[in-house]
Each structure stands twice: as structure tokens, then as C-alpha cells.
Design a protein around this motif. Structure first.
Motif, PDB file in Angstrom:
ATOM      1  N   PHE A  12      67.743  76.153  72.132  1.00  0.00           N
ATOM      2  CA  PHE A  12      66.747  75.247  71.576  1.00  0.00           C
ATOM      3  C   PHE A  12      65.538  75.214  72.505  1.00  0.00           C
ATOM      4  O   PHE A  12      65.628  75.579  73.679  1.00  0.00           O
ATOM      5  CB  PHE A  12      67.319  73.831  71.441  1.00  0.00           C
ATOM      6  CG  PHE A  12      68.405  73.698  70.419  1.00  0.00           C
ATOM      7  CD1 PHE A  12      68.105  73.624  69.070  1.00  0.00           C
ATOM      8  CD2 PHE A  12      69.737  73.633  70.815  1.00  0.00           C
ATOM      9  CE1 PHE A  12      69.108  73.498  68.127  1.00  0.00           C
ATOM     10  CE2 PHE A  12      70.744  73.505  69.878  1.00  0.00           C
ATOM     11  CZ  PHE A  12      70.428  73.442  68.530  1.00  0.00           C
ATOM     12  N   CYS A  97      72.805  71.576  75.119  1.00  0.00           N
ATOM     13  CA  CYS A  97      72.334  70.510  74.233  1.00  0.00           C
ATOM     14  C   CYS A  97      73.504  69.649  73.754  1.00  0.00           C
ATOM     15  O   CYS A  97      73.401  68.418  73.716  1.00  0.00           O
ATOM     16  CB  CYS A  97      71.600  71.127  73.043  1.00  0.00           C
ATOM     17  SG  CYS A  97      70.688  69.943  72.016  1.00  0.00           S
ATOM     18  N   ILE A 174      62.929  71.098  69.479  1.00  0.00           N
ATOM     19  CA  ILE A 174      63.269  69.680  69.571  1.00  0.00           C
ATOM     20  C   ILE A 174      62.081  68.940  70.173  1.00  0.00           C
ATOM     21  O   ILE A 174      61.691  69.212  71.316  1.00  0.00           O
ATOM     22  CB  ILE A 174      64.527  69.467  70.441  1.00  0.00           C
ATOM     23  CG1 ILE A 174      65.722  70.199  69.826  1.00  0.00           C
ATOM     24  CG2 ILE A 174      64.834  67.985  70.608  1.00  0.00           C
ATOM     25  CD1 ILE A 174      66.978  70.143  70.678  1.00  0.00           C
ATOM     26  N   CYS A 179      68.167  66.416  74.628  1.00  0.00           N
ATOM     27  CA  CYS A 179      68.826  66.396  73.322  1.00  0.00           C
ATOM     28  C   CYS A 179      69.339  64.993  73.021  1.00  0.00           C
ATOM     29  O   CYS A 179      70.309  64.532  73.638  1.00  0.00           O
ATOM     30  CB  CYS A 179      69.978  67.397  73.304  1.00  0.00           C
ATOM     31  SG  CYS A 179      69.426  69.119  73.340  1.00  0.00           S
ATOM     32  N   VAL A 184      67.161  65.621  67.339  1.00  0.00           N
ATOM     33  CA  VAL A 184      67.997  66.742  66.904  1.00  0.00           C
ATOM     34  C   VAL A 184      68.176  66.700  65.391  1.00  0.00           C
ATOM     35  O   VAL A 184      68.150  67.745  64.719  1.00  0.00           O
ATOM     36  CB  VAL A 184      69.367  66.717  67.626  1.00  0.00           C
ATOM     37  CG1 VAL A 184      70.312  67.760  67.017  1.00  0.00           C
ATOM     38  CG2 VAL A 184      69.192  66.982  69.114  1.00  0.00           C
ATOM     39  N   LEU A 187      65.645  68.402  63.062  1.00  0.00           N
ATOM     40  CA  LEU A 187      65.709  69.847  62.828  1.00  0.00           C
ATOM     41  C   LEU A 187      66.453  70.188  61.547  1.00  0.00           C
ATOM     42  O   LEU A 187      66.337  71.309  61.047  1.00  0.00           O
ATOM     43  CB  LEU A 187      66.407  70.546  64.004  1.00  0.00           C
ATOM     44  CG  LEU A 187      65.817  70.351  65.409  1.00  0.00           C
ATOM     45  CD1 LEU A 187      66.621  71.163  66.422  1.00  0.00           C
ATOM     46  CD2 LEU A 187      64.358  70.738  65.451  1.00  0.00           C
TER      47      LEU A 187
END
Length: 317
Positions: A12, A97, A174, A179, A184, A187
């Protein structure tokens, strides 16, 4: 944009403050200082609580757990933030994450419940002082602490896999510096409205139920304190509870502002900076609050320092 593209297939991209490179340099120093202070402050609390026999009481047992939570939480996010701020690589692995989300979510729930357990401990200390060690034996302290950890991480173990398995249709950016569940979920390329409502309800339970227990405990404490006839007794009671009540106020005010209170539309950078303060400030303040307001902790630190000095003098002589 080019500064954010150094990532591999399953990684990410933590966008963070990458669009303002000048700010990243300032934040790197800011976060590094706060991280070192957090490690030093909470590490000292854990150390003196373990080494000083006079601190082997329920209050300091729970305080050591609180310091461990703060230390683990900041360690979970700060090194990754420092790494991303220091260079052009803004990536975090999928596993990294997941670990961040699992640990931060679990620690948040654990701290909510642990603060309620600490409030009960203060209630027993003030309202039942003659039976304190009978009502709060070590076995019960371990049970209460274990309940906090089990409940907090059970919630995290349920929601982390759900959050991470929503289809993302290739989205990897992100819009945050670590995270966390809301960014999150942004997404996801499917409707997550019902799941967000479930999280809001569950978060409210984690906040309201422990906070209700805390308020009930301190209501009984206030009633007992007001009935005390000696000023010395009142002062001792306030000294016993003041540190914990201050920590509770800092923790819940920041959490309620971040997740419950309606906020005006702010820029993404301002929102992230507020989130940054929420993650760093309480972890630094907690050991300071307990150290400044607690003579037992200050005396334990003094004995620890003096003991080292005496040992060094003996080595030189």
C-alpha cells in the motif's frame, strides 16, 4: 506523485503528508522526539513498577499495563512513519498494514476497558481502604487486566480480517499516515455503509460502557470524599485519584473528538495533523502526569537513579 510510486505489487502507499515535502522534514524531527520521550517515559514507569517493591500494588500493576499499551501503540506506527517521512518510499507491505490495524485497534479497545478497571481500583482504595488488599488481590488484578486484553483484541481479530478482505479493485493509496480502519475502508470498491454503521455502534459501546463505569466509580468516590471530615483525608483521596482522572480526561476527550464528535470540513492535512496529535500526545502525557502528581513514582525513580550512581561510584573506587 512520483515520490509515492516506489512500491511493489502487494504494498500500500501511505500518502500522509507527501504532497508537502517541507512539512515532512519538520514532522520527522517532531515525531522522533515524541517517540523517544514516549519510550523513555513509559519504559521508566514499567521499569520502576517492576523493580521497586513498594510499587507492587494494584494501582501500579494497572499503570504498568497502561504504559505498555502506550509504548506498544506508538512503536507500532512511529517507526513506519519515520521511515516514510525520511525518504521517497511511502509504501507499507500488506502484512505490515494488517499488523498496524490489528494492534492499534486492539490496543484502543484494551485501553478503554483498562481505564475502567483502574477506576474500580481507585473506588476500592478510597471507599474501602481497610479492605483494599482483600478486595484487590493479585489474582483479581490479573483477571481484570486479562479481560481488558482479551476483549480488546477479540474485537480487533474480528474486524481486521473483514476490513482487509473488502475488494479494492487495485486501489492502494491510503490517504493517511498509518493503516487505520476508516482510510483503509475508503479503498473498497463496494458499498461499506452497513459495515461502517456496525463499527460506529460497536465503537460507541467500547466508549460508553467503560466510561459509564468510570463515571459511576468516581461518583461514589466523590460522595465518599465529600463525607470526609478531615482536609488531610480529602487531599490524600484527590492525590490518589487525580492522576488517573486526568489520564481518563485526556484519553476520552481525544477519542470522542476524533471518532464521535461532528467536525467542520477541514483540509486533509489539518485532519491528519489532528490525528497525529491524537496518537502521540496521550502516550507522552500519561507518564508525565503520573510522575509529576505521584510521590511514590518520583521516589522510586530517585532510588533507581541513586542506586545506579552508587554502583558506578563503587566500580570506580
Amino acid at each position: 506523485m512520483g515520490r509515492e510510486n516506489s512500491t511493489s505489487g502487494g504494498d500500500f502507499i501511505l500518502v500522509g503528508f507527501s504532497e508537502q515535502p517541507w512539512l515532512e522534514k519538520i514532522l520527522f524531527v517532531f515525531i522522533l522526539i515524541f517517540y523517544l520521550l514516549t519510550v523513555m517515559g513509559n519504559g521508566t514507569i514499567i521499569l520502576v513498577s517492576h523493580l521497586d517493591s513498594q510499587l507492587h500494588t494494584p494501582m501500579y500493576f494497572f499503570l504498568a499495563h497502561l504504559s505498555f499499551i502506550d509504548l506498544t501503540h506508538v512503536t507500532c506506527i512511529s517507526p513506519q512513519m519515520l521511515f516514510n517521512l525520511a525518504g521517497s518510499n511511502k509504501s507499507i507491505t500488506f502484512v505490515g498494514c494488517v499488523v498496524q490495524l490489528l494492534i492499534t485497534l486492539g490496543l484502543g479497545g484494551t485501553e478503554c476497558i483498562l481505564l475502567a478497571m483502574m477506576a474500580y481500583d481507585r473506588y476500592v482504595a478510597v471507599c474501602q481502604p481497610l479492605h483494599y488488599f482483600t478486595l484487590m488481590p493479585p489474582q483479581l488484578c490479573w483477571i481484570l487486566a486479562s479481560i481488558s486484553w482479551v476483549v480488546g483484541f477479540s474485537n480487533s481479530l474480528i474486524h481486521t480480517p473483514i476490513t482487509m478482505t473488502f475488494p479494492r479493485c487495485g486501489h492502494r493509496r491510503i490517504n493517511h499516515f498509518y493503516c487505520e480502519t476508516p482510510p483503509v475502508l475508503q479503498l473498497a470498491c463496494v458499498d461499506t455503509t452497513s459495515y461502517r454503521k456496525e463499527i460506529t455502534v460497536l465503537s460507541s459501546v467500547f466508549l460508553v460502557f467503560p466510561l459509564s463505569l468510570i463515571l459511576a466509580s468516581y461518583g461514589r468516590i466523590a460522595h465518599s470524599v465529600l463525607r470526609m471530615k478531615t482536609p488531610g483525608g480529602r487531599q490524600k483521596a484527590f492525590g490518589t485519584c487525580g492522576s488517573h482522572l486526568t489520564v481518563v480526561s485526556v484519553f476520552y476527550s481525544t477519542v470522542i473528538y476524533m471518532y464521535m464528535a461532528p467536525k467542520p470540513k477541514l483540509s486533509q492535512d489539518v485532519t491528519q495533523f489532528v490525528a497525529l496529535l491524537y496518537n502521540l500526545i496521550p502516550s507522552v502525557m500519561n507518564p508525565v502526569i503520573y510522575t509529576l502528581r505521584n510521590r511514590d513514582v518520583k521516589e522510586a525513580i530517585r532510588k533507581l537513579v541513586m542506586g545506579k550512581e552508587k554502583k558506578e561510584d563503587a566500580d570506580f573506587s
